[in-house]
Design a protein around this motif. Structure first.
Motif, PDB file in Angstrom:
ATOM      1  N   UNK A  30       1.439   6.019  10.014  1.00  0.00           N
ATOM      2  CA  UNK A  30       0.689   5.604   8.828  1.00  0.00           C
ATOM      3  C   UNK A  30       1.183   4.250   8.367  1.00  0.00           C
ATOM      4  N   UNK A  31       0.260   3.375   8.024  1.00  0.00           N
ATOM      5  CA  UNK A  31       0.616   2.065   7.493  1.00  0.00           C
ATOM      6  C   UNK A  31       1.298   2.259   6.143  1.00  0.00           C
ATOM      7  N   UNK A  32       2.363   1.471   5.898  1.00  0.00           N
ATOM      8  CA  UNK A  32       3.074   1.595   4.625  1.00  0.00           C
ATOM      9  C   UNK A  32       2.174   1.310   3.433  1.00  0.00           C
ATOM     10  N   UNK A  33       1.119   0.517   3.638  1.00  0.00           N
ATOM     11  CA  UNK A  33       0.193   0.229   2.546  1.00  0.00           C
ATOM     12  C   UNK A  33      -0.645   1.442   2.171  1.00  0.00           C
ATOM     13  N   UNK A  34      -0.711   2.420   3.063  1.00  0.00           N
ATOM     14  CA  UNK A  34      -1.497   3.622   2.804  1.00  0.00           C
ATOM     15  C   UNK A  34      -0.625   4.862   2.644  1.00  0.00           C
ATOM     16  N   UNK A 103       5.846  -7.466  -3.522  1.00  0.00           N
ATOM     17  CA  UNK A 103       6.758  -7.351  -2.393  1.00  0.00           C
ATOM     18  C   UNK A 103       6.117  -7.657  -1.073  1.00  0.00           C
ATOM     19  N   UNK A 104       6.630  -7.037  -0.019  1.00  0.00           N
ATOM     20  CA  UNK A 104       6.151  -7.266   1.330  1.00  0.00           C
ATOM     21  C   UNK A 104       4.704  -6.827   1.475  1.00  0.00           C
ATOM     22  N   UNK A 108       0.760  -6.124  -4.604  1.00  0.00           N
ATOM     23  CA  UNK A 108       0.844  -6.329  -6.054  1.00  0.00           C
ATOM     24  C   UNK A 108       0.503  -4.993  -6.707  1.00  0.00           C
ATOM     25  N   UNK A 109       1.449  -4.443  -7.445  1.00  0.00           N
ATOM     26  CA  UNK A 109       1.263  -3.169  -8.136  1.00  0.00           C
ATOM     27  C   UNK A 109       1.204  -3.386  -9.641  1.00  0.00           C
ATOM     28  N   UNK A 122      -3.537  -5.384  -5.287  1.00  0.00           N
ATOM     29  CA  UNK A 122      -3.746  -6.359  -4.214  1.00  0.00           C
ATOM     30  C   UNK A 122      -2.806  -6.018  -3.073  1.00  0.00           C
ATOM     31  N   UNK A 123      -3.237  -6.323  -1.835  1.00  0.00           N
ATOM     32  CA  UNK A 123      -2.309  -6.243  -0.711  1.00  0.00           C
ATOM     33  C   UNK A 123      -2.649  -7.338   0.289  1.00  0.00           C
TER      34      UNK A 123
END
Length: 358
Positions: A30-34, A103-104, A108-109, A122-123
Motif C-alpha cells: 500500500x502506498x504510504x499516501x493511502x 512532509x514527504x 499537506x495535512x 494536498x499530496x
C-alpha cells in the motif's frame, strides 16, 4: 531527486527518500499516501522532527505519519488520527484550533480540532499538475517568456516524477493565508486555508533552485532560509521573496528572534544576527562547532538554540551572545519549544523529552 538527507535539515540521521511502499501483509503493498498512520505505544520514542504550540497544547510530528499532542507541557502525549503514513517534517498552528503539517510525498495535512484528527489537503501526486496548469496559463498570455517556458518544462517533469515532492516547512499568517516550502525552490501559497494553492516559484531570488529548509516570521518580516547561505525576505508590496546576502555560504536550517532582532542558524555552529531587518548580518560566536538545528523564545524574551547533539544555549541579550546550559543530557534534536516558561520540550531521533531551563 535521488535523496535529500534530513541531516541537512536537522543534522540527524534521517533520510528524505523517494516515495516508497510498505508491505501490509505478505503479497500486498500500500502506498504510504493511502495508508493511515498506525497507533503505536512507541510513537513517543520514535523519530519526531517538528514541534509547535496549538494554544497551550504542544503538537509534534515525525516518521510514519506520527502526530502526538500534549496538554501538560510535554509530560504525557496522545497519538492523533492521521490519514497517511508518510514521514512528516514540520507543523504550525496559527490559532489554537487550526493547524497544518507537511512532509514527504508532498503531503499537506490540516487539523481543525487542535491536532487530535487530521485530513489530507494536498499530496505530491497533485503538486506537479497544479504547477503545470498554473504556468501553462501564464505562458498562454506571455508565449515568448523564456522563464515561463522553462517553468512549464519543469512542471511537466514533476508530473512525470509522481509524488516525490518533499515539503520541509509550513507557516500560516492566520487560518486562511499560509505558505509551504520545500526542495528545489518549491513554494506555494494559499489564501483560503489550504483549499487551493498558488505556486510562487518565479517570485523568489533563487535562480539555482536551492532547497528551502525553513520559513518563519521575525517581527513583521517573513524569512526563508536554505542551502548555500540562502536567506530570503518577503517584500509584501510586490509579493516577492528577495535575497538578503549573508557572509556564510553553508546551509541554514532555521530562523528565530523577536521584533528588532533576527537570527539565522545552521551548519557547524554558524549563527548570524541582524538588527536591521536582514540588511546586514553579524556572526555570533558560540564556541561550539556543531550544527544548530532548533530554537525557541521564552516568554521573558530569552532566545534558546539547540545543537544537533542536544546542547542547549541560552541568550539573555537578544542573541548577541549565548551560554551553554550545564547538565544537559545529550541526544539528537530536531525541534524545540518552551513550555510553561520554565521547561524546554525537545523532539529528535529518540522521540520527545523535557528539560528544565535555567
Amino acid at each position: 531527486m535521488t535523496m535529500i538527507k534530513w541531516f541537512l535539515l536537522a543534522a540527524l540521521a534521517y533520510a528524505m527518500a523517494v516515495p516508497f511502499t510498505r508491505p501490509v501483509i505478505a503479497g500486498e503493498f500500500a502506498d504510504v499516501l493511502d495508508t493511515p498512520a498506525l497507533p503505536s505505544e512507541l510513537a513517543v520514542r520514535s523519530t519526531l522532527t517538528g514541534l509547535t504550540h496549538a494554544g497551550e497544547r504542544l503538537v509534534a510530528v515525525g516518521q510514519r505519519g506520527h502526530i502526538l499532542y500534549s496538554d501538560d507541557a510535554g509530560q504525557h502525549w496522545q497519538q492523533a488520527q492521521v490519514p497517511v503514513s508518510s514521514d512528516l517534517v514540520a507543523v504550525h498552528f496559527p490559532t489554537p484550533q487550526q493547524g497544518w503539517a507537511v512532509g514527504h510525498d508532498g503531503v499537506v495535512l490540516h487539523s481543525s480540532d487542535a491536532g487530535q484528527t487530521w485530513t489530507r489537503q494536498l499530496d505530491g501526486r497533485q503538486v506537479g499538475p497544479i504547477l503545470l496548469e498554473y504556468y501553462q496559463q501564464q505562458l498562454a498570455s506571455q508565449p515568448d517568456d523564456a522563464d515561463l517556458q522553462h517553468r512549464v518544462s519543469d512542471a511537466q517533469r514533476m508530473v512525470e516524477e509522481g509524488a516525490d515532492k518533499p515539503f520541509l516547512d509550513v507557516w500560516f499568517e492566520n487560518d486562511q493565508i499560509g505558505y509551504i516550502v520545500g526542495a528545489f525552490n518549491l513554494i506555494l501559497r494559499t489564501d483560503d486555508g489550504g483549499q487551493h494553492w498558488t505556486p510562487l516559484l518565479e517570485r523568489t531570488d533563487n535562480p539555482s533552485a536551492l532547497n528551502f529548509y525553513a520559513l518563519r516570521p521575525v517581527g513583521d518580516d517573513l524569512f526563508i532560509v536554505g542551502e548555500q547561505g540562502l536567506v530570503l525576505k518577503l517584500d509584501r508590496a510586490s509579493g516577492r521573496f528577495n535575497a538578503m546576502p549573508t557572509p556564510y555560504n553553508g546551509s541554514f536550517f532555521g530562523i528565530t528572534g523577536k521584533p528588532g532582532v533576527a537570527l539565522v542558524y545552521g551548519l557547524r555552529g554558524n549563527v548570524f544576527r541582524s538588527t536591521d531587518g536582514g540588511v546586514s548580518w553579524t556572526k555570533v560566536e558560540l564556541g561550539l562547532p556543531l550544527s544548530i538545528t532548533a530554537s525557541s523564545v521564552t516568554a521573558d524574551g530569552r532566545i534558546v538554540l539547540v545543537s544537533q547533539a542536544g546542547h542547549v544555549l541560552v541568550s539573555s541579550d537578544d542573541g548577541a551572545s549565548f551560554h551553554i546550559q550545564p547538565n544537559t543530557t545529550m541526544a539528537p534534536v530536531a525541534a524545540a519549544q518552551v513550555a510553561n516558561g520554565s521547561s524546554l520540550v525537545l523532539a529528535g531521533t529518540r522521540g520527545l523529552r523535557q528539560l528544565p531551563l535555567e
